[in-house]
Design a protein around this motif. Structure first.
Motif, PDB file in Angstrom:
ATOM      1  N   GLY A 270       0.811  -1.211   0.000  1.00 33.55           N
ATOM      2  CA  GLY A 270       0.000   0.000   0.000  1.00 33.55           C
ATOM      3  C   GLY A 270       0.843   1.257   0.000  1.00 33.55           C
ATOM      4  O   GLY A 270       0.533   2.230  -0.697  1.00 33.55           O
ATOM      5  N   VAL A 271       1.910   1.266   0.783  1.00 37.34           N
ATOM      6  CA  VAL A 271       2.796   2.425   0.851  1.00 37.34           C
ATOM      7  C   VAL A 271       3.386   2.725  -0.523  1.00 37.34           C
ATOM      8  O   VAL A 271       3.359   3.879  -0.999  1.00 37.34           O
ATOM      9  N   GLU A 272       3.915   1.714  -1.181  1.00 39.09           N
ATOM     10  CA  GLU A 272       4.603   1.976  -2.451  1.00 39.09           C
ATOM     11  C   GLU A 272       3.626   2.215  -3.593  1.00 39.09           C
ATOM     12  O   GLU A 272       3.966   2.883  -4.572  1.00 39.09           O
ATOM     13  N   TRP A 273       2.404   1.702  -3.478  1.00 41.75           N
ATOM     14  CA  TRP A 273       1.347   2.080  -4.420  1.00 41.75           C
ATOM     15  C   TRP A 273       1.103   3.593  -4.317  1.00 41.75           C
ATOM     16  O   TRP A 273       1.060   4.301  -5.325  1.00 41.75           O
ATOM     17  N   LEU A 274       0.968   4.114  -3.105  1.00 42.75           N
ATOM     18  CA  LEU A 274       0.689   5.533  -2.911  1.00 42.75           C
ATOM     19  C   LEU A 274       1.852   6.422  -3.333  1.00 42.75           C
ATOM     20  O   LEU A 274       1.646   7.550  -3.795  1.00 42.75           O
ATOM     21  N   ARG A 275       3.061   5.935  -3.176  1.00 44.34           N
ATOM     22  CA  ARG A 275       4.231   6.745  -3.542  1.00 44.34           C
ATOM     23  C   ARG A 275       4.376   6.925  -5.046  1.00 44.34           C
ATOM     24  O   ARG A 275       5.142   7.778  -5.490  1.00 44.34           O
ATOM     25  N   HIS A 277       2.084   8.052  -7.128  1.00 42.10           N
ATOM     26  CA  HIS A 277       1.443   9.303  -7.557  1.00 42.10           C
ATOM     27  C   HIS A 277       0.627   9.873  -6.405  1.00 42.10           C
ATOM     28  O   HIS A 277      -0.054   9.119  -5.701  1.00 42.10           O
ATOM     29  N   PRO A 278       0.662  11.206  -6.211  1.00 36.01           N
ATOM     30  CA  PRO A 278      -0.059  11.799  -5.082  1.00 36.01           C
ATOM     31  C   PRO A 278      -1.568  11.558  -5.092  1.00 36.01           C
ATOM     32  O   PRO A 278      -2.202  11.617  -4.032  1.00 36.01           O
ATOM     33  N   SER A 279      -2.144  11.286  -6.257  1.00 33.81           N
ATOM     34  CA  SER A 279      -3.597  11.111  -6.314  1.00 33.81           C
ATOM     35  C   SER A 279      -4.039   9.668  -6.087  1.00 33.81           C
ATOM     36  O   SER A 279      -5.245   9.395  -6.035  1.00 33.81           O
ATOM     37  N   CYS A 280      -3.101   8.735  -5.964  1.00 28.04           N
ATOM     38  CA  CYS A 280      -3.476   7.347  -5.700  1.00 28.04           C
ATOM     39  C   CYS A 280      -4.031   7.210  -4.278  1.00 28.04           C
ATOM     40  O   CYS A 280      -3.691   7.987  -3.383  1.00 28.04           O
ATOM     41  N   ARG A 281      -4.881   6.197  -4.096  1.00 28.94           N
ATOM     42  CA  ARG A 281      -5.499   5.940  -2.787  1.00 28.94           C
ATOM     43  C   ARG A 281      -5.336   4.462  -2.454  1.00 28.94           C
ATOM     44  O   ARG A 281      -5.245   3.635  -3.364  1.00 28.94           O
ATOM     45  N   ALA A 282      -5.331   4.148  -1.171  1.00 24.45           N
ATOM     46  CA  ALA A 282      -5.133   2.749  -0.772  1.00 24.45           C
ATOM     47  C   ALA A 282      -5.733   2.489   0.595  1.00 24.45           C
ATOM     48  O   ALA A 282      -5.722   3.351   1.477  1.00 24.45           O
ATOM     49  N   TYR A 283      -6.256   1.261   0.747  1.00 23.43           N
ATOM     50  CA  TYR A 283      -6.730   0.739   2.023  1.00 23.43           C
ATOM     51  C   TYR A 283      -5.904  -0.496   2.343  1.00 23.43           C
ATOM     52  O   TYR A 283      -5.785  -1.400   1.512  1.00 23.43           O
ATOM     53  N   ALA A 284      -5.327  -0.536   3.532  1.00 21.62           N
ATOM     54  CA  ALA A 284      -4.600  -1.713   3.993  1.00 21.62           C
ATOM     55  C   ALA A 284      -5.464  -2.405   5.043  1.00 21.62           C
ATOM     56  O   ALA A 284      -5.823  -1.807   6.057  1.00 21.62           O
ATOM     57  N   VAL A 285      -5.805  -3.670   4.792  1.00 18.37           N
ATOM     58  CA  VAL A 285      -6.678  -4.431   5.688  1.00 18.37           C
ATOM     59  C   VAL A 285      -5.817  -5.393   6.493  1.00 18.37           C
ATOM     60  O   VAL A 285      -5.109  -6.232   5.919  1.00 18.37           O
ATOM     61  N   GLU A 286      -5.859  -5.266   7.810  1.00 21.04           N
ATOM     62  CA  GLU A 286      -5.009  -6.079   8.680  1.00 21.04           C
ATOM     63  C   GLU A 286      -5.773  -6.412   9.962  1.00 21.04           C
ATOM     64  O   GLU A 286      -6.299  -5.527  10.631  1.00 21.04           O
ATOM     65  N   ARG A 287      -5.824  -7.699  10.299  1.00 18.84           N
ATOM     66  CA  ARG A 287      -6.587  -8.111  11.481  1.00 18.84           C
ATOM     67  C   ARG A 287      -5.805  -7.976  12.782  1.00 18.84           C
ATOM     68  O   ARG A 287      -6.397  -7.859  13.860  1.00 18.84           O
ATOM     69  N   PRO A 305       0.904   9.360   4.703  1.00 15.69           N
ATOM     70  CA  PRO A 305       0.020   9.166   5.858  1.00 15.69           C
ATOM     71  C   PRO A 305      -1.439   9.012   5.471  1.00 15.69           C
ATOM     72  O   PRO A 305      -2.269   8.644   6.305  1.00 15.69           O
ATOM     73  N   GLN A 306      -1.766   9.273   4.195  1.00 16.40           N
ATOM     74  CA  GLN A 306      -3.154   9.111   3.744  1.00 16.40           C
ATOM     75  C   GLN A 306      -3.561   7.659   3.555  1.00 16.40           C
ATOM     76  O   GLN A 306      -4.737   7.369   3.284  1.00 16.40           O
ATOM     77  N   LEU A 307      -2.641   6.708   3.702  1.00 16.21           N
ATOM     78  CA  LEU A 307      -2.998   5.292   3.658  1.00 16.21           C
ATOM     79  C   LEU A 307      -4.020   4.996   4.755  1.00 16.21           C
ATOM     80  O   LEU A 307      -3.783   5.269   5.927  1.00 16.21           O
ATOM     81  N   THR A 308      -5.157   4.448   4.366  1.00 16.47           N
ATOM     82  CA  THR A 308      -6.212   4.129   5.322  1.00 16.47           C
ATOM     83  C   THR A 308      -6.039   2.702   5.812  1.00 16.47           C
ATOM     84  O   THR A 308      -6.035   1.773   5.008  1.00 16.47           O
ATOM     85  N   VAL A 309      -5.877   2.534   7.117  1.00 14.29           N
ATOM     86  CA  VAL A 309      -5.693   1.210   7.709  1.00 14.29           C
ATOM     87  C   VAL A 309      -7.037   0.734   8.253  1.00 14.29           C
ATOM     88  O   VAL A 309      -7.667   1.417   9.063  1.00 14.29           O
ATOM     89  N   VAL A 310      -7.470  -0.435   7.797  1.00 13.37           N
ATOM     90  CA  VAL A 310      -8.728  -1.032   8.231  1.00 13.37           C
ATOM     91  C   VAL A 310      -8.390  -2.218   9.118  1.00 13.37           C
ATOM     92  O   VAL A 310      -7.775  -3.192   8.671  1.00 13.37           O
ATOM     93  N   ARG A 311      -8.800  -2.155  10.383  1.00 12.61           N
ATOM     94  CA  ARG A 311      -8.530  -3.248  11.313  1.00 12.61           C
ATOM     95  C   ARG A 311      -9.683  -4.247  11.242  1.00 12.61           C
ATOM     96  O   ARG A 311     -10.833  -3.918  11.503  1.00 12.61           O
ATOM     97  N   GLY A 312      -9.360  -5.450  10.888  1.00 16.15           N
ATOM     98  CA  GLY A 312     -10.378  -6.484  10.805  1.00 16.15           C
ATOM     99  C   GLY A 312      -9.927  -7.603   9.899  1.00 16.15           C
ATOM    100  O   GLY A 312      -8.928  -7.488   9.167  1.00 16.15           O
ATOM    101  N   ALA A 313     -10.656  -8.709   9.946  1.00  6.96           N
ATOM    102  CA  ALA A 313     -10.326  -9.883   9.145  1.00  6.96           C
ATOM    103  C   ALA A 313     -11.120  -9.863   7.842  1.00  6.96           C
ATOM    104  O   ALA A 313     -12.320  -9.581   7.834  1.00  6.96           O
ATOM    105  N   ALA A 314     -10.436 -10.142   6.750  1.00  5.15           N
ATOM    106  CA  ALA A 314     -11.102 -10.287   5.465  1.00  5.15           C
ATOM    107  C   ALA A 314     -11.684 -11.707   5.378  1.00  5.15           C
ATOM    108  O   ALA A 314     -11.118 -12.644   5.975  1.00  5.15           O
TER     109      ALA A 314
END
Length: 413
Positions: A270-275, A277-287, A305-314
């Protein structure tokens, strides 16, 4: 057929205030029955010239815009903004809400134009990072040795905050130039080196020019995927550098696209996806709560820091996420329903990339490969290590990777 007059006129104003406005801008403000703006901008208007009601922006600003437009509908309405309203300004919000046809924008030279003119920097070769309403960590992604960066300041304390961030990120030798009240009678410029910065806060209306200089002992972070593994805080759950670079190549991020990083681990994908381009967006899902916290720290340190972290199980944690352009699955492939949920969420043209090192997950990917096509590859990396007085190869665990683009909605069946 006569043209419909705009519902609102947006006037850019600089530190030079009323004297710096064009005749067209002055006419619009004189005619306005109400003028909306920040207290600082409104204070620049002379009472003898502008008789309209003055309305300070409420906070938070954006949610209040539709109500204000409705309240003053049918009246001559003007909005004051700093510099160019379409450059990190209120002009974007107004056009998104009211429509471009309902908004007339009368720009003033932006602080970026003024700063580059003072410094002799070509505008098109200067990166601009705004910290207005945004965390200072965003600046870290723009730090590369020899680059010139303009920072749009959030206030009087921002220069010291920027100097501290540069020093902490290994760019302490960088030279800072702070330009206050650009274009106004009180314009002031002062300079210093980030690691030696000790100036007291000055005027809140300032722009910070950064000439990036990396300290000799600071790690070098490139602009393409495949950052050094040491750049990440991790507990071993990290997609290693060479595999990470291949994975981002398969995901193929493009400006404005959104990624689901499922099984975030340390957050590196997710971090390197966002790096990219500034307009890219990402959600990281981690339980795992500790890993989720770690993802946030890695994202902040590496400038996204705009990476959105979602706490929970997929897959349950995926239910409320926006539609992705791409999905990466780095763990938990055998969880019931996970692949199905990720695949169903993708629109036509969306990409899915999954990595695994286990035979069970590899068998699952082989099944999906037979069903949907794509590319199934095995990635193997070996590192040279000492073997006595000689050198040999140490093989890392091979990674099986399936990458595929969804070509038809019927693929869900």
């Amino acid at each position: 057929m006569p043209s419909v007059p705009p519902a609102v006129t947006v006037v850019g104003i600089g530190a030079d205030g009323w004297p710096g406005l064009t005749g067209t801008a002055r006419t619009a403000l004189r005619a306005a029955e109400a003028v909306i703006g920040g207290p600082r901008q409104l204070a620049l208007l002379p009472d003898t010239e502008c008789a309209g009601e003055r309305v300070p922006w409420p906070s938070p600003l954006r949610p209040a815009v539709p109500g204000l437009l409705a309240r003053y509908a049918g009246r001559r309405l003007a909005v004051l903004a700093s510099g160019d309203p379409m450059f990190y300004g209120i002009g974007r919000t107004l056009t998104e809400i009211a429509g471009a046809a309902a908004v007339q924008v009368l720009p003033h030279p932006s602080s970026t134009s003024y700063a580059c003119a003072r410094l002799g920097w070509p505008v098109e070769e200067t990166e601009v990072v705004t910290l207005v309403g945004r965390p200072a960590d965003r600046l870290a992604a723009a730090l590369h040795d020899g680059r010139r960066v303009l920072v749009l300041s959030a206030g009087a304390d921002t220069p010291a905050e920027v100097a501290a961030l540069l020093t902490e990120r290994g760019f302490g030798p960088s030279r800072l130039t702070v330009l206050e009240q650009l274009g106004g009678e009180g314009e002031v410029t002062y300079e210093g080196v980030a690691q030696d910065w000790s100036r007291a806060p000055g005027d809140p209306l300032n722009v910070i020019a950064v000439e990036c200089r990396r300290a000799p002992d600071a790690p070098r972070l490139g602009a393409v995927p495949g950052l050094p593994d040491a750049a990440y805080e991790n507990d071993g759950q990290l997609t290693k550098r060479h595999i990470r670079a291949a994975t981002l190549g398969a995901l193929a991020p493009a400006p404005g696209e959104l990624l689901w990083d499922v099984g975030g681990g340390s957050g590196s994908i997710g971090v390197e996806w966002l790096r990219t381009h500034p307009s890219c967006r990402a959600y990281a899902v981690e339980r795992d709560p500790e890993r989720a916290e770690r993802i946030g720290r890695n994202a902040a340190r590496l400038g996204v820091p705009q990476l959105t972290v979602v706490r929970g199980a997929a897959p349950d944690a995926l239910a409320q996420l926006p539609v992705p352009d791409a999905v990466f699955i780095g763990g938990g492939l055998t969880a019931p329903g996970l692949l199905d949920a990720c695949w169903s969420a993708l629109p036509v043209g969306g990409r899915l990339v999954a990595n695994t090192v286990t035979l069970e997950s590899e068998a699952l990917l082989a099944t999906w490969y037979r069903r949907h096509g794509g590319e199934l590859v095995k990635l193997a990396v070996a590192h040279a290590v000492p073997v006595g007085s000689f050198t040999g190869w140490r093989q890392a665990m091979p990674v099986t990777q399936w990458s595929v683009t969804k070509t038809n909605l019927s693929d869900d069946l």
